[in-house]
Design a protein around this motif. Structure first.
Motif, mmCIF file in Angstrom:
data_model
loop_
_atom_site.group_PDB
_atom_site.id
_atom_site.type_symbol
_atom_site.label_atom_id
_atom_site.label_comp_id
_atom_site.label_asym_id
_atom_site.label_seq_id
_atom_site.Cartn_x
_atom_site.Cartn_y
_atom_site.Cartn_z
ATOM 1 N N PRO A 1 45.217 42.361 48.513
ATOM 2 C CA PRO A 1 43.960 42.492 48.221
ATOM 3 C C PRO A 1 43.356 42.494 46.947
ATOM 4 N N TYR A 2 42.154 42.308 46.667
ATOM 5 C CA TYR A 2 41.640 41.782 45.351
ATOM 6 C C TYR A 2 40.413 42.841 45.084
ATOM 7 N N VAL A 3 40.279 42.785 43.592
ATOM 8 C CA VAL A 3 39.180 43.595 42.858
ATOM 9 C C VAL A 3 38.227 42.474 41.941
ATOM 10 N N ILE A 4 37.025 42.503 42.135
ATOM 11 C CA ILE A 4 36.193 41.584 41.196
ATOM 12 C C ILE A 4 35.603 42.275 40.198
ATOM 13 N N PHE A 5 35.500 41.516 39.015
ATOM 14 C CA PHE A 5 34.863 42.118 37.717
ATOM 15 C C PHE A 5 33.706 41.464 37.386
#
Length: 291
Positions: free
Chosen positions: A143-147
């Motif tokens: 999974p990934y999180v974006i800034f």
């Protein structure tokens, strides 16, 4: 009426917020040929494939000079056949920001009013292709999180810092925390935006704007300032924590259709790391990988 032309000299967020007005116009006029003239910036290509628009023209004149010198001679230079009954609708952000009754409504409502259209939804319209989604999937590990750490409209304080900025040290700390919990942390923005060089995050600045939209679509969470990417996230309904500067009304922060958004309405540089990480954890919920 056989044709209608819309013109907007807007950046990413404002362009997206015109799309509900175009959708409402299309619904009321299903047989009318709709052309949209936008300035020739890469991020305006969110209009490509829009189901409510028959033709999008990206105009270099608008990109270089804005509405300076706008007139009939310029309009006749466009690859459009103009008829006497063809109306022209101009999305004017200055008008929205100068009228108090429009300023304190969602920006999409103000833009719709500027062209005399009533809208039922403020959610931006973006049409993604399977090719764009496939490209996005190839760029990340799940999974990934974006800034998203930057904004084009970011007035400066006396000390040179931006009114919308959250300290780089807080971004680094959040990246380290999320990376340690098993997330791929992705930094996005334009190719000219600054980076902070964290070993716990990867830079994917300068992506084609609709590939970025596809990347947002499958993100576990977006952490962002108030900017065009936040409006793009509203189109694909990604879980979002938004550091929302008080230089614009809070009413602009809430598309009614978004159900997974936490807005922190303060001067961002005064917002603590703990407050942001708590909001991020609430949105990630069951998606949070085990340590």
């Amino acid at each position: 009426m056989k044709k209608a032309f819309f013109i907007g000299c807007n950046a990413l967020g404002d362009t997206l917020c015109t799309t509900p007005a175009v959708r409402a116009f299309r619904k009321a006029n299903p047989e009318v040929f709709i052309a949209y003239i936008a300035h020739n910036a890469t991020y305006c290509r969110v209009l490509d494939g829009n189901p409510d628009i028959d033709l999008v023209i990206y105009n270099e004149y608008l990109w270089l000079r804005g509405m300076e010198g706008f007139g009939i001679e310029w309009f006749h230079s466009l690859p459009l056949e103009i008829e006497e009954t063809t109306p022209l609708y101009h999305f004017d952000m200055n008008a929205v920001c100068s009228r108090d009754e429009s300023f304190h409504q969602h920006i999409a409502i103000g833009l719709a009013k500027s062209v005399g259209i009533t809208i039922q939804s403020v959610r931006p319209v973006v049409r993604l292709t399977e090719e764009e989604r496939r490209t996005a999937r190839l760029l990340v590990r799940r999974p990934y999180v974006i800034f998203s750490r930057h904004s084009n409209a970011n007035p400066r304080f006396a000390d040179g810092s931006g009114a919308k900025d959250w300290p780089d040290e807080s971004w680094r700390r959040l990246a380290e925390y999320l990376h340690g919990r098993g997330f791929d942390v992705i930094l996005v923005g334009s190719e000219t935006d600054s980076r902070f060089g964290s070993p716990h995050a990867r830079d994917l600045h300068g992506l084609p704007i609709k590939v970025l939209a596809a990347l947002l679509e499958d993100a576990a969470c977006l952490v962002t300032l108030e900017n065009g990417i936040a409006h793009l996230a509203a189109a694909v309904d990604v879980p979002m924590v938004e550091l929302y500067s008080k230089i614009v009304p809070l009413e602009w922060a809430y598309p009614a259709e978004m159900t997974r958004r936490e807005v922190i309405y303060e001067v961002p540089k005064s917002v603590s790391y703990d407050r942001v990480v708590t909001a991020v954890d609430r949105l990630l919920g069951n998606h949070l990988p085990s340590s």
